[in-house]
Design a protein around this motif. Structure first.
Motif, short mmCIF file in Angstrom:
data_model
loop_
_atom_site.label_atom_id
_atom_site.label_comp_id
_atom_site.label_asym_id
_atom_site.label_seq_id
_atom_site.Cartn_x
_atom_site.Cartn_y
_atom_site.Cartn_z
N TRP A 1 0.84 -1.20 0.00
CA TRP A 1 0.00 0.00 0.00
C TRP A 1 0.87 1.24 0.00
N ARG B 1 -4.06 5.54 1.64
CA ARG B 1 -3.15 4.60 1.01
C ARG B 1 -3.86 4.03 -0.23
N ARG C 1 -3.45 0.88 -3.46
CA ARG C 1 -2.72 -0.28 -3.96
C ARG C 1 -3.22 -0.62 -5.36
#
Length: 456
Positions: A125, A138, A140
């Motif tokens: 992340w 965050r 990803r």
């Protein structure tokens, strides 16, 4: 079984499957086991948590294996491809000799950095510290589940598909094209050889079914199995995929494209400059015997009719030359296209034609672009008073524009982009789209991924 029958191996979750239960004209394949062509969402894909550095190491080994071909797998695939395909042996030999080149460590690192901003967003992340709200966040790039409808006009498409799929860490089902049944299985057999039962190896399947087969696609093309359909190829392939789209299943499309060339009056400054322009334009026009999307089919030349005719004569001569990427004599011009050209000459006496219908290349000079699709080493040349006038003939289906001389690009590129063009290059530079730069107007790796937020 007929001796002319060719058997095609499937790769299913990294394992080679042989058989000839399904017959399609001159080739046969194993019977499909649809249950084995999906990875259940109840568990992560095999490579979801594999570090990218480890995946890159495997890919570099794969590239070396494909170049060395220690088991003769690539050579075998080449022989089958020449027998079953439409491209002549020298072109296929050149393509297969370079099939391992994309699996290069420096090139892969460039792609990851340019398209995704680095490996951190693939391996975990990425912290986003500067959100305007002040809340921590965050993101990803999460491994996707993809079906790839692969194009068969050049073996490099299969290599790019495997490479990009591996970088994403996702699970991938490749639908083999009927005109390239052997490249992807050969590459995946190489992957199994260098990394047997590795998570990356188990992340790939490559099988054939007839495009549009509802009994197969109606089962597989579902969001409970896959996130996206990545479709290359013609309009029929794209339309077949579209009908299955809906919430949870989207399309990433490498649409069918046409490419053009713009040649400035500087080409006529000397015999040497004219020869150089004709040589570069001939290379672009005959790329993979004009089967590549980047192959130039329409060329707009700034000059008088007499000047343009001199250019056309030279262009046709240079199209009739053997190159690593083209044949001096390609397939004969199909009857339908011959009729189009003959009819044009009868109806429009101002039109001139150079070359013949035996595969040596044809150049048609006309006042405006012809209303049929030049194909099989046919180029339509149109005189223009100013290259800016040619911009009007570009549209959203125009992939690559080659420009001569190169310094004219800066003046024309914004107008071309506004018309929908996706790529501008120096004339003679259409081959080999740099991996890591946009392809067909988008970043493939970025589009392939599932982008997930963790906020607060």
């Amino acid at each position: 079984m007929n001796q002319a029958m060719i058997t095609v191996d499937h790769i299913v979750q990294g394992e080679r499957v042989s058989g000839a239960e399904q017959v399609y004209g001159r080739f046969a394949t194993p019977k499909l086991d649809l249950d084995r062509l999906v990875w259940p969402r109840s568990t992560p894909g095999p490579a979801f948590d594999t570090p990218l550095a480890e995946i890159i190491d495997v890919l570099v080994q794969l590239g070396a294996w494909l170049a060395a071909d220690p088991q003769g797998v690539v050579a075998e695939a080449l022989e089958h491809a020449v027998r079953a395909g439409s491209l002549p042996r020298p072109l296929m030999e050149f393509s297969y000799a370079n099939i391992g080149k994309p699996f290069d460590r420096r090139s892969i690192a460039f792609q990851v950095q340019r398209e995704l901003g680095g490996a951190d967003v693939l391996d975990g992340w990425r912290e986003i510290p500067d959100a305007p709200s002040g809340r921590p966040a965050r993101i990803r790039a999460f491994p996707p589940r993809l079906i790839h409808i692969v194009a068969g006009n050049a073996p490099g498409v299969s290599a790019q598909t495997v490479l990009r799929g591996a970088i994403t860490k996702g699970v991938h089902l490749l639908k083999l094209p009927s005109n390239d049944l052997f490249t992807a299985p050969a590459i995946l057999r190489g992957l199994a050889a260098v990394a047997p039962r590795h998570p990356l190896t188990r992340s790939f399947s490559a099988v054939y079914w007839r495009g549009g087969d509802a009994a197969v696609e109606g089962v597989l093309f579902r969001p409970q199995f896959f996130d996206k359909i990545v479709a290359w190829g013609g309009e029929a392939s794209i339309r077949s995929a579209i009908k299955y789209l809906g919430p949870g299943l989207e399309l990433v499309s490498f649409d069918p494209k046409t490419s053009i060339s713009l040649i400035g009056r500087e080409a006529f400054e000397s015999a040497e400059s004219l020869a150089a322009a004709a040589e570069r334009a001939a290379f672009d026009a005959t790329l993979m015997n004009q089967q590549a999307c980047a192959s130039s089919r329409f060329q707009f030349v700034e000059g008088s009719v007499d000047e343009v005719d001199r250019y056309c004569a030279l262009l046709q001569q240079r199209m009739n030359v053997d190159r690593p990427t083209a044949s001096a004599i390609g397939p004969a011009v199909p009857e339908a296209l011959r009729d189009e050209i003959d009819g044009l000459k009868m109806m429009a006496p101002e039109v001139r034609v150079w070359g013949g219908y035996g595969g040596e290349g044809v150049v048609i000079r006309s006042e405006t672009p012809v209303d049929f699709h030049p194909d099989g080493k046919i180029v339509n040349v149109v005189p223009v008073a100013d290259l800016a006038d040619a911009v009007a003939y570009a549209n959203v289906a125009t992939q690559t524009v080659g420009i001569w001389p190169p310094q004219r690009k800066a003046v024309l590129r914004d107008a071309l982009a506004s018309r929908g063009v996706q790529r501008v290059v120096n004339l003679g530079g259409t081959a080999g789209v740099e991996l890591g730069l946009p392809h067909d107007g988008f970043m493939p790796l970025q589009r392939f991924m599932r982008w997930v937020n963790d906020e607060g």
